[in-house]
Write a protein that holds these residues in place. Structure first.
Motif, PDB file in Angstrom:
ATOM      1  N   SER A 187       0.782  -0.997  -0.101  1.00 36.88           N
ATOM      2  CA  SER A 187      -0.077   0.018   0.162  1.00 36.88           C
ATOM      3  C   SER A 187       0.801   1.063   0.028  1.00 36.88           C
ATOM      4  O   SER A 187       2.066   1.129  -0.301  1.00 36.88           O
ATOM      5  CB  SER A 187      -1.090  -0.153   1.321  1.00 36.88           C
ATOM      6  OG  SER A 187      -0.368  -0.080   2.293  1.00 36.88           O
ATOM      7  N   TYR A 188       0.235   2.395   0.256  1.00 40.71           N
ATOM      8  CA  TYR A 188       0.790   3.651  -0.022  1.00 40.71           C
ATOM      9  C   TYR A 188       2.028   3.960   0.901  1.00 40.71           C
ATOM     10  O   TYR A 188       1.816   3.391   2.143  1.00 40.71           O
ATOM     11  CB  TYR A 188      -0.219   4.742   0.401  1.00 40.71           C
ATOM     12  CG  TYR A 188       0.087   6.114  -0.078  1.00 40.71           C
ATOM     13  CD1 TYR A 188       0.894   6.396  -1.379  1.00 40.71           C
ATOM     14  CD2 TYR A 188      -0.284   7.218   0.847  1.00 40.71           C
ATOM     15  CE1 TYR A 188       0.819   7.782  -1.587  1.00 40.71           C
ATOM     16  CE2 TYR A 188       0.125   8.693   0.382  1.00 40.71           C
ATOM     17  CZ  TYR A 188       0.590   8.782  -0.761  1.00 40.71           C
ATOM     18  OH  TYR A 188       0.768  10.285  -0.933  1.00 40.71           O
ATOM     19  N   LEU A 189       3.130   4.438   0.645  1.00 37.85           N
ATOM     20  CA  LEU A 189       4.408   4.605   1.187  1.00 37.85           C
ATOM     21  C   LEU A 189       4.108   5.281   2.480  1.00 37.85           C
ATOM     22  O   LEU A 189       4.517   4.948   3.593  1.00 37.85           O
ATOM     23  CB  LEU A 189       5.306   5.045   0.456  1.00 37.85           C
ATOM     24  CG  LEU A 189       6.834   5.198   1.162  1.00 37.85           C
ATOM     25  CD1 LEU A 189       7.403   3.929   1.570  1.00 37.85           C
ATOM     26  CD2 LEU A 189       7.825   5.787  -0.019  1.00 37.85           C
TER      27      LEU A 189
ATOM     28  N   LYS B  34      -8.350   1.339   8.989  1.00 35.80           N
ATOM     29  CA  LYS B  34      -8.071   2.453   8.213  1.00 35.80           C
ATOM     30  C   LYS B  34      -8.266   1.917   6.823  1.00 35.80           C
ATOM     31  O   LYS B  34      -8.143   0.758   6.374  1.00 35.80           O
ATOM     32  CB  LYS B  34      -7.281   3.601   8.279  1.00 35.80           C
ATOM     33  CG  LYS B  34      -7.333   4.227   9.794  1.00 35.80           C
ATOM     34  CD  LYS B  34      -5.817   4.824  10.072  1.00 35.80           C
ATOM     35  CE  LYS B  34      -5.801   5.131  11.487  1.00 35.80           C
ATOM     36  NZ  LYS B  34      -4.328   5.941  11.744  1.00 35.80           N
ATOM     37  N   THR B  35      -8.632   2.699   5.865  1.00 38.07           N
ATOM     38  CA  THR B  35      -8.654   2.582   4.368  1.00 38.07           C
ATOM     39  C   THR B  35      -7.172   2.913   3.818  1.00 38.07           C
ATOM     40  O   THR B  35      -6.728   3.901   3.976  1.00 38.07           O
ATOM     41  CB  THR B  35      -9.516   3.201   3.552  1.00 38.07           C
ATOM     42  OG1 THR B  35     -10.882   3.075   3.944  1.00 38.07           O
ATOM     43  CG2 THR B  35      -9.641   2.814   2.232  1.00 38.07           C
ATOM     44  N   HIS B  36      -6.851   1.824   3.231  1.00 40.93           N
ATOM     45  CA  HIS B  36      -5.379   1.911   2.255  1.00 40.93           C
ATOM     46  C   HIS B  36      -5.335   1.573   1.018  1.00 40.93           C
ATOM     47  O   HIS B  36      -5.938   0.733   0.803  1.00 40.93           O
ATOM     48  CB  HIS B  36      -4.346   1.023   3.275  1.00 40.93           C
ATOM     49  CG  HIS B  36      -4.398   1.371   4.447  1.00 40.93           C
ATOM     50  ND1 HIS B  36      -3.565   2.405   5.239  1.00 40.93           N
ATOM     51  CD2 HIS B  36      -4.838   0.731   5.715  1.00 40.93           C
ATOM     52  CE1 HIS B  36      -3.686   2.530   6.466  1.00 40.93           C
ATOM     53  NE2 HIS B  36      -4.397   1.519   6.677  1.00 40.93           N
ATOM     54  N   LEU B  37      -4.829   2.397   0.170  1.00 42.61           N
ATOM     55  CA  LEU B  37      -4.720   2.283  -1.344  1.00 42.61           C
ATOM     56  C   LEU B  37      -3.743   1.138  -1.544  1.00 42.61           C
ATOM     57  O   LEU B  37      -2.628   0.973  -1.151  1.00 42.61           O
ATOM     58  CB  LEU B  37      -4.293   3.600  -2.086  1.00 42.61           C
ATOM     59  CG  LEU B  37      -5.222   4.524  -1.944  1.00 42.61           C
ATOM     60  CD1 LEU B  37      -4.412   5.853  -2.662  1.00 42.61           C
ATOM     61  CD2 LEU B  37      -6.401   4.370  -2.364  1.00 42.61           C
ATOM     62  N   PHE B  38      -4.147   0.035  -2.398  1.00 47.09           N
ATOM     63  CA  PHE B  38      -3.372  -1.067  -2.891  1.00 47.09           C
ATOM     64  C   PHE B  38      -2.592  -0.644  -4.045  1.00 47.09           C
ATOM     65  O   PHE B  38      -3.186  -0.173  -5.392  1.00 47.09           O
ATOM     66  CB  PHE B  38      -4.461  -2.011  -3.384  1.00 47.09           C
ATOM     67  CG  PHE B  38      -3.623  -3.539  -3.680  1.00 47.09           C
ATOM     68  CD1 PHE B  38      -3.098  -4.120  -2.830  1.00 47.09           C
ATOM     69  CD2 PHE B  38      -3.549  -3.755  -5.016  1.00 47.09           C
ATOM     70  CE1 PHE B  38      -2.225  -5.133  -3.241  1.00 47.09           C
ATOM     71  CE2 PHE B  38      -2.642  -4.827  -5.344  1.00 47.09           C
ATOM     72  CZ  PHE B  38      -2.179  -5.631  -4.552  1.00 47.09           C
ATOM     73  N   LEU B  39      -1.321  -0.513  -3.984  1.00 46.37           N
ATOM     74  CA  LEU B  39      -0.329  -0.024  -5.039  1.00 46.37           C
ATOM     75  C   LEU B  39       0.260  -1.230  -5.731  1.00 46.37           C
ATOM     76  O   LEU B  39       0.846  -0.669  -6.834  1.00 46.37           O
ATOM     77  CB  LEU B  39       0.515   0.756  -4.450  1.00 46.37           C
ATOM     78  CG  LEU B  39      -0.164   2.306  -3.689  1.00 46.37           C
ATOM     79  CD1 LEU B  39       1.013   3.266  -3.286  1.00 46.37           C
ATOM     80  CD2 LEU B  39      -1.113   3.001  -4.878  1.00 46.37           C
ATOM     81  N   LEU B  40       0.380  -2.389  -5.101  1.00 44.81           N
ATOM     82  CA  LEU B  40       1.048  -3.597  -6.039  1.00 44.81           C
ATOM     83  C   LEU B  40       0.182  -4.136  -7.144  1.00 44.81           C
ATOM     84  O   LEU B  40       0.167  -5.311  -7.183  1.00 44.81           O
ATOM     85  CB  LEU B  40       1.522  -4.477  -4.955  1.00 44.81           C
ATOM     86  CG  LEU B  40       2.699  -5.350  -5.311  1.00 44.81           C
ATOM     87  CD1 LEU B  40       3.905  -4.545  -5.659  1.00 44.81           C
ATOM     88  CD2 LEU B  40       3.028  -6.463  -4.643  1.00 44.81           C
ATOM     89  N   ARG B  41      -0.203  -3.378  -8.009  1.00 45.95           N
ATOM     90  CA  ARG B  41      -1.254  -3.739  -8.941  1.00 45.95           C
ATOM     91  C   ARG B  41      -0.610  -4.840  -9.982  1.00 45.95           C
ATOM     92  O   ARG B  41      -1.387  -5.493 -10.659  1.00 45.95           O
ATOM     93  CB  ARG B  41      -2.133  -2.403  -9.497  1.00 45.95           C
ATOM     94  CG  ARG B  41      -2.637  -1.698  -8.527  1.00 45.95           C
ATOM     95  CD  ARG B  41      -3.635  -0.755  -9.143  1.00 45.95           C
ATOM     96  NE  ARG B  41      -4.854  -1.684  -9.381  1.00 45.95           N
ATOM     97  CZ  ARG B  41      -5.834  -2.111  -8.680  1.00 45.95           C
ATOM     98  NH1 ARG B  41      -5.661  -1.849  -7.553  1.00 45.95           N
ATOM     99  NH2 ARG B  41      -6.823  -2.700  -8.890  1.00 45.95           N
ATOM    100  N   PRO B  42       0.545  -4.711 -10.259  1.00 42.06           N
ATOM    101  CA  PRO B  42       1.059  -5.437 -11.144  1.00 42.06           C
ATOM    102  C   PRO B  42       0.920  -7.024 -10.798  1.00 42.06           C
ATOM    103  O   PRO B  42       0.947  -8.042 -11.621  1.00 42.06           O
ATOM    104  CB  PRO B  42       2.510  -5.106 -11.554  1.00 42.06           C
ATOM    105  CG  PRO B  42       2.386  -3.667 -11.189  1.00 42.06           C
ATOM    106  CD  PRO B  42       1.412  -3.532 -10.010  1.00 42.06           C
TER     107      PRO B  42
END
Length: 279
Positions: free
Chosen positions: A142-144, A180-188
């Motif tokens: 998720s987000y750094l 809390k809500t966290h953006l998922f960034l490891l989409r590949p």
């Protein structure tokens, strides 16, 4: 028993230093370690780690019958050249993968193993060129800024607490992060069609265990994983930390430089068993 061989891999005008571990009775598959970010060397040592966790992982897997190769990125450890950013690390990894294909001792299905920040590099490499499987240990997904905030809060709270309270304090921090809500960034990783193992220590004060749960949630939105065409296995291991060392308390960066900390044998058994099932 296993043999250890240090090799140098040509990388333009520079050389990448690597180490192969070859058991006497080798089992498939071959494990290639993805380098971490920062200044960590192929043993997993950095300015705040001194007990060679990646070397311990490789040696533990070799004792259980699995071949491996790990290497120093350009400009780090015994490798020559300039220290590079993400693009350079990706190019280093491509060179090492080509080297593996050319070595008779490393023939067979290839599994990429990463620890921490190395997850992104392993995923991108698997996306560029297929592999049999991925092993992600304590992967940040998720987000750094969220992760850095967790690290800072954990260090502040744990350093101010008595050691016997560390497990309870960390559990509360993990729970707060997960709420809390966290953006998922490891989409590949969502486009990969392969077996994937994620392992995370319950006592991880570097990355929250919710990262593995978030990875699982996102993967099972994909038809490949929902249908069972691609397989995902996850384990959050009790009493293990970010480096899979058994502990019930937090360690300062200074303590983490001591050489006697040991990667847990039960974690090694779990990974080895998964590799045997994969084969």
């Amino acid at each position: 028993m296993f043999d250890s061989f240090r090799v140098e891999i040509p990388n333009g005008e520079a050389r990448l230093a690597a180490e192969m571990l070859l058991p006497e009775a080798a089992l498939p598959p071959v494990v290639l370690f993805a380098p971490s970010s920062g200044l960590a060397d192929s043993d997993g040592n950095d300015t705040d780690v001194g007990f060679a966790p990646l070397q311990q992982l490789a040696e533990g897997l070799a004792e259980r019958g699995f071949r491996s190769l790990r290497f120093d990125r350009s400009g780090l450890g015994r490798s020559t050249g300039e220290v590079t950013a993400v693009q350079g690390a990706t190019e280093d990894f491509a060179v090492v993968r080509q080297f593996c294909r050319q070595q008779p001792e490393l023939q067979g299905p290839l599994v990429l193993l990463s620890h921490g920040e190395g997850a992104a590099l392993a995923v991108l490499s698997a996306q560029a060129e297929p592999v049999a499987a991925l092993i992600l240990i304590a992967p940040p997904v998720s987000y750094l800024n969220d992760l850095l905030g967790f690290q800072a809060a954990a260090e502040q709270a744990l350093s101010a607490s008595d050691p016997e309270q560390h497990r309870q304090v960390l559990a509360q921090l993990q729970q707060e992060y997960a709420s809390k809500t966290h953006l998922f960034l490891l989409r590949p990783v969502l486009s990969l069609n392969l077996s994937l193992l994620a392992v995370h220590g319950e006592m991880d004060w570097v990355f929250p265990t919710h990262e593995v749960r978030l990875l699982e949630q996102e993967l099972y939105k994909q038809e490949l994983y929902k249908s069972g065409q691609a397989k995902f296995t996850s384990h959050i291991l009790p009493e293990l930390d970010h480096w899979l060392v058994r502990t019930d308390h937090w360690r300062s960066a200074q303590e983490n430089l001591l050489p006697h900390w040991q990667v847990d044998s039960a974690a090694l058994d779990l990974i080895a068993h998964w590799l045997k099932d994969l084969a």
